[in-house]
Design a protein around this motif. Structure first.
Motif, PDB file in Angstrom:
ATOM      1  N   THR A 108       1.342  11.630  -4.903  1.00 11.59           N
ATOM      2  CA  THR A 108       1.206  10.943  -6.182  1.00 11.59           C
ATOM      3  C   THR A 108       2.545  10.676  -6.860  1.00 11.59           C
ATOM      4  O   THR A 108       2.607   9.882  -7.803  1.00 11.59           O
ATOM      5  CB  THR A 108       0.323  11.770  -7.135  1.00 11.59           C
ATOM      6  N   ASN A 109       3.590  11.306  -6.397  1.00 13.23           N
ATOM      7  CA  ASN A 109       4.895  11.154  -7.041  1.00 13.23           C
ATOM      8  C   ASN A 109       5.897  10.337  -6.241  1.00 13.23           C
ATOM      9  O   ASN A 109       6.845   9.800  -6.817  1.00 13.23           O
ATOM     10  CB  ASN A 109       5.511  12.537  -7.324  1.00 13.23           C
ATOM     11  N   ASN A 110       5.699  10.243  -4.930  1.00 12.50           N
ATOM     12  CA  ASN A 110       6.742   9.620  -4.128  1.00 12.50           C
ATOM     13  C   ASN A 110       6.205   9.154  -2.776  1.00 12.50           C
ATOM     14  O   ASN A 110       5.321   9.781  -2.191  1.00 12.50           O
ATOM     15  CB  ASN A 110       7.889  10.621  -3.893  1.00 12.50           C
ATOM     16  N   ILE A 111       6.735   8.016  -2.339  1.00 16.02           N
ATOM     17  CA  ILE A 111       6.537   7.547  -0.961  1.00 16.02           C
ATOM     18  C   ILE A 111       7.873   7.698  -0.251  1.00 16.02           C
ATOM     19  O   ILE A 111       8.863   7.083  -0.647  1.00 16.02           O
ATOM     20  CB  ILE A 111       6.071   6.083  -0.909  1.00 16.02           C
ATOM     21  N   GLU A 121      -0.767   2.629  -3.230  1.00 14.07           N
ATOM     22  CA  GLU A 121      -0.528   1.240  -2.845  1.00 14.07           C
ATOM     23  C   GLU A 121       0.962   0.955  -2.757  1.00 14.07           C
ATOM     24  O   GLU A 121       1.782   1.637  -3.380  1.00 14.07           O
ATOM     25  CB  GLU A 121      -1.190   0.287  -3.844  1.00 14.07           C
ATOM     26  N   ILE A 122       1.278  -0.090  -1.998  1.00 15.04           N
ATOM     27  CA  ILE A 122       2.671  -0.467  -1.770  1.00 15.04           C
ATOM     28  C   ILE A 122       2.733  -1.974  -1.594  1.00 15.04           C
ATOM     29  O   ILE A 122       1.730  -2.617  -1.243  1.00 15.04           O
ATOM     30  CB  ILE A 122       3.233   0.258  -0.517  1.00 15.04           C
ATOM     31  N   ALA A 123       3.884  -2.563  -1.849  1.00 15.61           N
ATOM     32  CA  ALA A 123       4.059  -3.996  -1.620  1.00 15.61           C
ATOM     33  C   ALA A 123       3.913  -4.286  -0.129  1.00 15.61           C
ATOM     34  O   ALA A 123       4.446  -3.552   0.697  1.00 15.61           O
ATOM     35  CB  ALA A 123       5.422  -4.453  -2.120  1.00 15.61           C
ATOM     36  N   THR A 136       8.617   5.122  -5.868  1.00 15.17           N
ATOM     37  CA  THR A 136       7.603   5.668  -6.767  1.00 15.17           C
ATOM     38  C   THR A 136       6.303   4.911  -6.520  1.00 15.17           C
ATOM     39  O   THR A 136       6.254   3.691  -6.715  1.00 15.17           O
ATOM     40  CB  THR A 136       8.015   5.502  -8.238  1.00 15.17           C
ATOM     41  N   PRO A 137       5.242   5.580  -6.084  1.00 18.95           N
ATOM     42  CA  PRO A 137       4.007   4.878  -5.701  1.00 18.95           C
ATOM     43  C   PRO A 137       3.294   4.275  -6.894  1.00 18.95           C
ATOM     44  O   PRO A 137       3.488   4.685  -8.041  1.00 18.95           O
ATOM     45  CB  PRO A 137       3.169   5.978  -5.052  1.00 18.95           C
ATOM     46  N   GLN A 138       2.434   3.311  -6.589  1.00 19.27           N
ATOM     47  CA  GLN A 138       1.635   2.665  -7.617  1.00 19.27           C
ATOM     48  C   GLN A 138       0.163   2.767  -7.243  1.00 19.27           C
ATOM     49  O   GLN A 138      -0.195   2.812  -6.072  1.00 19.27           O
ATOM     50  CB  GLN A 138       2.037   1.197  -7.769  1.00 19.27           C
ATOM     51  N   SER A 169      -2.997  -1.348   0.277  1.00 17.58           N
ATOM     52  CA  SER A 169      -3.119   0.076   0.555  1.00 17.58           C
ATOM     53  C   SER A 169      -1.995   0.521   1.496  1.00 17.58           C
ATOM     54  O   SER A 169      -1.652  -0.174   2.455  1.00 17.58           O
ATOM     55  CB  SER A 169      -4.479   0.371   1.178  1.00 17.58           C
ATOM     56  N   LEU A 170      -1.434   1.671   1.216  1.00 21.46           N
ATOM     57  CA  LEU A 170      -0.394   2.215   2.089  1.00 21.46           C
ATOM     58  C   LEU A 170      -0.952   2.460   3.485  1.00 21.46           C
ATOM     59  O   LEU A 170      -0.239   2.280   4.483  1.00 21.46           O
ATOM     60  CB  LEU A 170       0.166   3.507   1.497  1.00 21.46           C
TER      61      LEU A 170
END
Length: 308
Positions: A243-246, A209-211, A300-302, A172-173
């Motif tokens: 929803t489109n960008n982090i 979510e993010i790595a 680009t978020p996932q 989770s971000l």
């Protein structure tokens, strides 16, 4: 009939697999001409044999089909052509299946190599991050500061995140941001008089979510390589996600030669991980002037876990 069978067998078991499929076109043409000449000769011999021995040299007594040489030759070569076409189609289907299987194996191998490389990069994070945080704790222990228990608690939270979250493909971000906040708290406790950190965030969804451990190396570098100007190390961090960008931006006070000292294992590691986890889905910009060092990262978020 024997000539038709022989010609068909030569075509499907010798000419096509040995010369046409293997792209030895010149030999295929030459041997096909040889086969055509020999088969034509044998047909003529058969007709002559039929004329002599079966019809007593009486042309009108010959079988009507045998008398039509063009029809006989057309029938023989038509049967051979149809059977050869089916054979060629079968060989192409088999070759296509083998090619597809090989491509699948290549893709699986490439994926495994990427997974192994990513695991290796993540393994590099462990000692790199742990060394920095333990140095901070060591400084507090030397001063026997009252904040040491709180710092140990923060470090425990960081290690818990490091041990149990970093091996996941995505986290989770919000968890990643909490991790950054704990790290900033540790550094502020250690250098409270000389550090000025401003963290702002705007997250539109908790499902983004993010790595893991993707943003913390930039924060670490800001503390490690930043320079104190006018009595303090100033760091500003802004994280905005939808929803489109982090969008991640961090800026710290610096000096002119900071770019040469910042390209260590942490920055190289993060660039490689970005290429593996977010290929063509990220944009990293690093700028420096006389007083500031700025990093801007867009991703680009996932919302679902992947296999990388």
């Amino acid at each position: 009939m024997p000539i038709t069978i022989a010609l068909t067998y030569v075509s499907i078991y010798k000419l096509i697999p040995d010369y046409l499929i293997t792209k030895r076109y010149l030999r295929f043409i030459v041997y096909s001409l040889y086969t055509l000449i020999i088969s034509t000769y044998l047909v003529m011999v058969s007709i002559f044999f039929s004329l002599i021995y079966l019809s007593d040299f009486q042309y009108t007594n010959m079988n009507p089909i045998t008398r039509n040489i063009l029809f006989v030759m057309t029938g023989i070569f038509l049967v051979t052509f149809i059977v050869s076409a089916f054979k060629l189609m079968k060989l192409n289907i088999i070759a296509s299946k083998k090619t597809k299987t090989l491509e699948t194996k290549i893709l699986e191998t490439q994926l495994k190599l990427k997974e192994q490389e990513l695991k290796y990069l993540k393994m590099q994070i462990h000692p790199h991050f742990l060394f920095n945080t333990l140095n901070t704790l060591y400084g507090f222990a030397l001063k026997k500061a009252d904040e040491t228990p709180e710092m140990i608690l923060k470090l425990s939270n960081l290690l818990d995140y490091l041990l149990y979250q970093v091996d996941k493909p995505l986290v989770s971000l919000q968890d990643e941001i909490h991790h950054i906040e704990d790290y900033i708290t540790l550094e502020q406790m250690r250098f409270s008089d000389t550090i000025n950190v401003q963290l702002t965030k705007s997250i539109s969804s908790e499902c983004i979510e993010i790595a893991p451990m993707l943003l913390i190396p930039f924060v670490e570098n800001s503390f490690k390589h930043g320079r104190i100007l006018n009595g303090s190390l100033t760091i500003t961090i802004h994280i905005e996600a939808n929803t489109n960008n982090i969008h991640f931006k961090i800026k710290n006070s610096s000096v002119k030669d900071y770019s040469n000292s910042a390209n260590g294992i942490g920055l190289d590691n993060i660039k490689k991980r970005l290429e593996l986890v977010y290929p063509n889905k990220h944009h990293l910009t690093i700028n420096q002037n006389e007083t500031d060092y700025t990093v801007v990262l867009s991703i680009t978020p996932q919302f679902k876990l992947n296999h990388v």
